[in-house]
Design a protein around this motif. Structure first.
Motif, PDB file in Angstrom:
ATOM      1  N   GLY A 105       0.805  -1.205   0.000  1.00 22.84           N
ATOM      2  CA  GLY A 105       0.000   0.000   0.000  1.00 22.84           C
ATOM      3  C   GLY A 105       0.842   1.260   0.000  1.00 22.84           C
ATOM      4  N   THR A 106       0.219   2.347  -0.377  1.00 21.20           N
ATOM      5  CA  THR A 106       0.851   3.661  -0.314  1.00 21.20           C
ATOM      6  C   THR A 106      -0.041   4.650   0.425  1.00 21.20           C
ATOM      7  OG1 THR A 106       2.012   3.291  -2.421  1.00 21.20           O
ATOM      8  CG2 THR A 106       1.883   5.553  -1.615  1.00 21.20           C
ATOM      9  N   LEU A 107      -1.236   4.901  -0.112  1.00 28.32           N
ATOM     10  CA  LEU A 107      -1.997   6.074   0.316  1.00 28.32           C
ATOM     11  C   LEU A 107      -3.481   5.796   0.416  1.00 28.32           C
ATOM     12  CD1 LEU A 107      -2.262   9.271   0.634  1.00 28.32           C
ATOM     13  CD2 LEU A 107      -2.412   9.323  -1.868  1.00 28.32           C
ATOM     14  N   THR A 108      -4.125   6.418   1.391  1.00 32.43           N
ATOM     15  CA  THR A 108      -5.569   6.614   1.415  1.00 32.43           C
ATOM     16  C   THR A 108      -5.799   8.118   1.579  1.00 32.43           C
ATOM     17  OG1 THR A 108      -5.754   6.373   3.824  1.00 32.43           O
ATOM     18  CG2 THR A 108      -5.977   4.387   2.494  1.00 32.43           C
ATOM     19  N   GLY A 109      -6.863   8.629   0.988  1.00 27.58           N
ATOM     20  CA  GLY A 109      -7.160  10.053   1.091  1.00 27.58           C
ATOM     21  C   GLY A 109      -6.241  10.898   0.236  1.00 27.58           C
ATOM     22  N   GLY A 110      -6.167  12.202   0.569  1.00 27.69           N
ATOM     23  CA  GLY A 110      -5.260  13.098  -0.128  1.00 27.69           C
ATOM     24  C   GLY A 110      -5.874  13.889  -1.264  1.00 27.69           C
ATOM     25  N   MET A 111      -7.198  13.813  -1.430  1.00 28.21           N
ATOM     26  CA  MET A 111      -7.860  14.558  -2.494  1.00 28.21           C
ATOM     27  C   MET A 111      -8.847  15.551  -1.895  1.00 28.21           C
ATOM     28  SD  MET A 111      -6.634  13.395  -5.384  1.00 28.21           S
ATOM     29  CE  MET A 111      -7.862  13.947  -6.597  1.00 28.21           C
ATOM     30  N   ALA A 112      -9.051  16.664  -2.622  1.00 26.16           N
ATOM     31  CA  ALA A 112      -9.984  17.699  -2.184  1.00 26.16           C
ATOM     32  C   ALA A 112     -11.125  17.830  -3.179  1.00 26.16           C
ATOM     33  CB  ALA A 112      -9.264  19.034  -2.053  1.00 26.16           C
ATOM     34  N   VAL A 113     -12.300  18.163  -2.671  1.00 26.57           N
ATOM     35  CA  VAL A 113     -13.454  18.458  -3.521  1.00 26.57           C
ATOM     36  C   VAL A 113     -13.557  19.974  -3.613  1.00 26.57           C
ATOM     37  CG1 VAL A 113     -15.918  18.111  -3.894  1.00 26.57           C
ATOM     38  CG2 VAL A 113     -14.578  16.368  -2.672  1.00 26.57           C
TER      39      VAL A 113
ATOM     40  N   ALA B 252      -1.761  18.589  -3.514  1.00 32.32           N
ATOM     41  CA  ALA B 252      -0.652  19.472  -3.848  1.00 32.32           C
ATOM     42  C   ALA B 252      -1.085  20.648  -4.719  1.00 32.32           C
ATOM     43  CB  ALA B 252       0.444  18.675  -4.559  1.00 32.32           C
ATOM     44  N   PHE B 253      -2.288  20.574  -5.296  1.00 31.52           N
ATOM     45  CA  PHE B 253      -2.740  21.620  -6.208  1.00 31.52           C
ATOM     46  C   PHE B 253      -3.850  22.479  -5.610  1.00 31.52           C
ATOM     47  CE2 PHE B 253      -0.708  18.472  -8.820  1.00 31.52           C
ATOM     48  CZ  PHE B 253      -0.095  19.189  -9.836  1.00 31.52           C
ATOM     49  N   VAL B 254      -4.229  22.198  -4.378  1.00 27.40           N
ATOM     50  CA  VAL B 254      -5.359  22.914  -3.777  1.00 27.40           C
ATOM     51  C   VAL B 254      -5.055  24.395  -3.607  1.00 27.40           C
ATOM     52  CG1 VAL B 254      -6.766  23.158  -1.702  1.00 27.40           C
ATOM     53  CG2 VAL B 254      -6.319  20.883  -2.650  1.00 27.40           C
ATOM     54  N   GLU B 255      -3.893  24.731  -3.042  1.00 24.34           N
ATOM     55  CA  GLU B 255      -3.561  26.139  -2.807  1.00 24.34           C
ATOM     56  C   GLU B 255      -3.488  26.913  -4.117  1.00 24.34           C
ATOM     57  OE1 GLU B 255      -0.114  26.573  -0.391  1.00 24.34           O
ATOM     58  OE2 GLU B 255      -1.022  25.636   1.368  1.00 24.34           O
ATOM     59  N   SER B 256      -2.909  26.289  -5.145  1.00 26.79           N
ATOM     60  CA  SER B 256      -2.833  26.940  -6.453  1.00 26.79           C
ATOM     61  C   SER B 256      -4.219  27.175  -7.021  1.00 26.79           C
ATOM     62  CB  SER B 256      -2.003  26.088  -7.412  1.00 26.79           C
ATOM     63  OG  SER B 256      -2.047  26.611  -8.723  1.00 26.79           O
TER      64      SER B 256
ATOM     65  N   VAL C 161     -10.792  29.040  -7.544  1.00 26.76           N
ATOM     66  CA  VAL C 161     -11.592  27.846  -7.306  1.00 26.76           C
ATOM     67  C   VAL C 161     -11.896  27.757  -5.806  1.00 26.76           C
ATOM     68  CG1 VAL C 161     -11.725  25.333  -7.556  1.00 26.76           C
ATOM     69  CG2 VAL C 161     -10.468  26.696  -9.239  1.00 26.76           C
ATOM     70  N   VAL C 162     -13.083  27.332  -5.449  1.00 30.85           N
ATOM     71  CA  VAL C 162     -13.521  27.321  -4.053  1.00 30.85           C
ATOM     72  C   VAL C 162     -13.359  25.917  -3.463  1.00 30.85           C
ATOM     73  CG1 VAL C 162     -15.443  27.712  -2.471  1.00 30.85           C
ATOM     74  CG2 VAL C 162     -15.148  29.191  -4.484  1.00 30.85           C
ATOM     75  N   TYR C 163     -12.700  25.855  -2.320  1.00 34.04           N
ATOM     76  CA  TYR C 163     -12.528  24.582  -1.618  1.00 34.04           C
ATOM     77  C   TYR C 163     -13.812  24.228  -0.873  1.00 34.04           C
ATOM     78  CZ  TYR C 163     -10.800  21.274   1.890  1.00 34.04           C
ATOM     79  OH  TYR C 163     -10.624  20.186   2.700  1.00 34.04           O
ATOM     80  N   LEU C 164     -14.241  22.952  -0.986  1.00 34.29           N
ATOM     81  CA  LEU C 164     -15.439  22.494  -0.295  1.00 34.29           C
ATOM     82  C   LEU C 164     -15.102  21.639   0.919  1.00 34.29           C
ATOM     83  CD1 LEU C 164     -17.756  21.556  -3.319  1.00 34.29           C
ATOM     84  CD2 LEU C 164     -17.623  23.725  -2.059  1.00 34.29           C
ATOM     85  N   PHE C 165     -14.470  20.473   0.686  1.00 33.72           N
ATOM     86  CA  PHE C 165     -14.146  19.558   1.776  1.00 33.72           C
ATOM     87  C   PHE C 165     -13.227  18.461   1.249  1.00 33.72           C
ATOM     88  CE2 PHE C 165     -18.441  18.656   0.083  1.00 33.72           C
ATOM     89  CZ  PHE C 165     -18.224  17.414  -0.505  1.00 33.72           C
ATOM     90  N   PRO C 166     -12.559  17.724   2.142  1.00 34.63           N
ATOM     91  CA  PRO C 166     -11.706  16.626   1.678  1.00 34.63           C
ATOM     92  C   PRO C 166     -12.545  15.452   1.180  1.00 34.63           C
ATOM     93  CG  PRO C 166     -11.785  16.650   4.062  1.00 34.63           C
ATOM     94  CD  PRO C 166     -12.499  17.902   3.598  1.00 34.63           C
ATOM     95  N   GLU C 167     -12.010  14.715   0.237  1.00 33.27           N
ATOM     96  CA  GLU C 167     -12.756  13.593  -0.336  1.00 33.27           C
ATOM     97  C   GLU C 167     -13.066  12.517   0.702  1.00 33.27           C
ATOM     98  OE1 GLU C 167     -12.369  10.302  -3.941  1.00 33.27           O
ATOM     99  OE2 GLU C 167     -11.088  12.078  -3.946  1.00 33.27           O
ATOM    100  N   VAL C 168     -12.264  12.422   1.753  1.00 39.85           N
ATOM    101  CA  VAL C 168     -12.546  11.427   2.791  1.00 39.85           C
ATOM    102  C   VAL C 168     -13.877  11.713   3.489  1.00 39.85           C
ATOM    103  CG1 VAL C 168     -10.159  10.752   3.224  1.00 39.85           C
ATOM    104  CG2 VAL C 168     -11.116  12.732   4.432  1.00 39.85           C
TER     105      VAL C 168
END
Length: 364
Positions: free
Chosen positions: A110-118, A195-199, A205-212
């Motif tokens: 395994g490597t990763l769970t989560g890490g994405m933003a909506v 890694a691209f959320v701040e950009s 672009v408006v941040y909503l919530f994490p994909e988790v």
């Protein structure tokens, strides 16, 4: 989309000539074992567990050297299947697609769970903070991403939406065109890598919530190896996993040491590293664990089969190996018999891999 999944490997064929030969034609090395991993050109990071293990000398302790090749995302999958790279630590869906088609690859850790933003276009952001209001909206995702599987499953099973009718999807090969699309309003909602959320926010672009928040602890990136290389070099891969298992302890128990190690490995600012891996506000729920988590991946594979995204006929366990991780973890436990941390990792392994056929790992 179905055609794209089944033929995605063709996109990377031209990239193979740019890669050094992997497992089958090694350069002479002063160490006993050498493996070549692929790293995406768009990110300074690979896997924090690999980078911590390397920086803290665990791989050297196990006579293992990890070499790195910069790769394009699409070309990386073809490169592993063709034996031009030994292993990758990113992505999941392309590897499941390749495996379903009988390609020469094996998932083994395994490597990763989560890490994405909506995120959302500013004109609809307030409305779509409530997922019930996604009906009639267009969603942008990276081509062959776990975000597509997670969101489609949740929207269909928990919210009752008809996929491709009441909610529509558009696909992009990377984060940059995806962000551009949500800015222009070509899509209303986008799943963006952390890694691209701040950009994206700086562009409007408006941040909503994490994909988790959609699905807790969903399975994402796995470790995948060229099948021929894996079978003929199991000792090297076992040493890789042993180093990652020990790095996992640092990752969870010593944030400062982990940040320092990754900072040295990536030459990034330590505050940026900390935000990426530890800050609740910017990590988007990312968690890194070397455990194969066969059970979680089996759920994703079943979704791909149910939606006819990949051909039937190949069972997941036919290209998924959990025994090498079990052997690696047992050896680490034997090496550190007084460390309860590793024994707890064994309990996690049993709980999250017991759907593997003929699973027999119940006690140490």
């Amino acid at each position: 989309m179905k055609k794209s999944v089944k033929n995605f490997g063709l996109l990377g064929a031209m990239a193979l000539s740019l890669l050094c030969v992997g497992c089958n034609e090694k350069k002479k090395s002063a160490v006993s074992y050498t493996l070549t991993q692929g790293k995406q050109a768009t990110s300074p990071f690979i896997s924090p567990l690999v980078q911590i293990a390397d920086e803290e000398g665990y791989f050297a302790e196990y006579d293992l050297k990890i070499e790195t090749q910069i790769v394009d995302r699409s070309g990386a999958f073809e490169a592993v299947a063709a034996g031009k790279l030994d292993f990758l630590t990113f992505e999941l869906v392309p590897h499941l697609s390749y495996g379903a088609q009988g390609s020469d690859e094996i998932l083994f850790g395994g490597t990763l769970t989560g890490g994405m933003a909506v995120m959302a276009n500013k004109n609809v952001a307030d409305e779509v903070r409530d997922i019930h209001n996604w009906k009639g909206k267009t969603i942008g995702v990276k081509l062959l991403s776990t975000s597509e599987l997670v969101s489609k499953y949740v929207l269909r099973e928990e919210y009752g939406f008809k996929i491709d009718d009441e909610v529509k999807y558009k696909f992009y090969d990377s984060n940059e065109p995806l962000i551009a699309a949500v800015l222009k309003g070509s899509v209303d909602i986008a799943f963006v890598s952390q890694a691209f959320v701040e950009s994206a926010e700086s562009q409007g672009v408006v941040y909503l919530f994490p994909e988790v928040d959609l699905q807790k602890d969903y399975v994402c990136c796995r470790q995948v190896a060229n099948g021929t290389c894996f079978k003929s070099n199991k000792e090297a891969f076992k040493r890789l996993l042993k180093g990652e298992i020990r790095a996992y302890k640092i990752y969870l128990e010593d944030e400062q040491l982990a940040v320092d190690s990754i900072t040295r490995a990536t030459h990034q600012d330590s505050d940026f590293v900390r935000r990426t891996y530890y800050s609740p506000q910017t990590s988007q729920g990312a968690r890194y664990n070397p455990d194969p988590n066969f059970n979680g991946v089996l759920g994703d594979y079943q979704i791909l089969l149910d939606w006819d995204y990949v051909p039937r006929g190949v069972e997941l366990h036919e290209f998924y190996n959990i025994s090498l991780y079990a052997d690696a973890l047992k050896e680490v436990i034997a090496e550190f018999p007084n460390e309860q941390f590793y024994k707890d990792m064994w309990n996690y392994f049993v709980e999250n891999n017991n759907k593997y056929p003929d699973f027999s790992y119940t006690a140490l």
